[in-house]
Design an enzyme around this catalytic site. Sequence first.
Site, PDB file in Angstrom:
ATOM      1  N   ALA A   1       0.827  -1.208   0.000  1.00  0.00           N
ATOM      2  CA  ALA A   1       0.000   0.000   0.000  1.00  0.00           C
ATOM      3  C   ALA A   1       0.862   1.260   0.000  1.00  0.00           C
ATOM      4  CB  ALA A   1      -0.943  -0.010   1.206  1.00  0.00           C
ATOM      5  N   GLU A   2       1.875   1.298   0.861  1.00  0.00           N
ATOM      6  CA  GLU A   2       2.719   2.499   0.897  1.00  0.00           C
ATOM      7  C   GLU A   2       3.530   2.648  -0.385  1.00  0.00           C
ATOM      8  OE1 GLU A   2       5.987   4.830   3.626  1.00  0.00           O
ATOM      9  OE2 GLU A   2       4.512   3.537   4.602  1.00  0.00           O
ATOM     10  N   THR A   3       3.884   1.540  -0.999  1.00  0.00           N
ATOM     11  CA  THR A   3       4.625   1.606  -2.263  1.00  0.00           C
ATOM     12  C   THR A   3       3.807   2.290  -3.345  1.00  0.00           C
ATOM     13  OG1 THR A   3       5.951  -0.345  -1.744  1.00  0.00           O
ATOM     14  CG2 THR A   3       5.709   0.219  -4.081  1.00  0.00           C
TER      15      THR A   3
END
Length: 134
Positions: free
Chosen positions: A56-58
């Site tokens: 998700a953060e990527t």
Amino acid sequence: MQKSAKRPIPKDTLMEVLGIQIVELNEQRVVAEMPISRANRQPFGMLHGGASVALAETVASVGTYNLINQDTQQAVGLEINANHIRAKRDGTVKAIAIPLHKGRTTMVWDIKITDEDDQLICVSRCTMAVINIK
């Protein structure tokens, strides 16, 4: 930037370790895929929640980076949350990130992670900080 083929995975990164590939990148959304493997399973054999959060953060990071001045700015994670909806043991998951807010100093992304059958695995919201590097 319009739809694109899979991009090479950057070497010596968490993306490489987890097998995350960006498969679509434009101003409206980012799509990435990640295979479930030994590298991202928890001890009980299921996809590790931390791997879902990393995915998700990527996509939020890549999406923000795509929208900023890459010569003078950098995107860094400021806050992320996730709700793990369904367990997954094998196959591939897909993250779709949509920007909710495109600000000058922050961006907020809504991310949904699904499996091959479009079953919801995880939902996340990630706030990215835009910092000046020059």
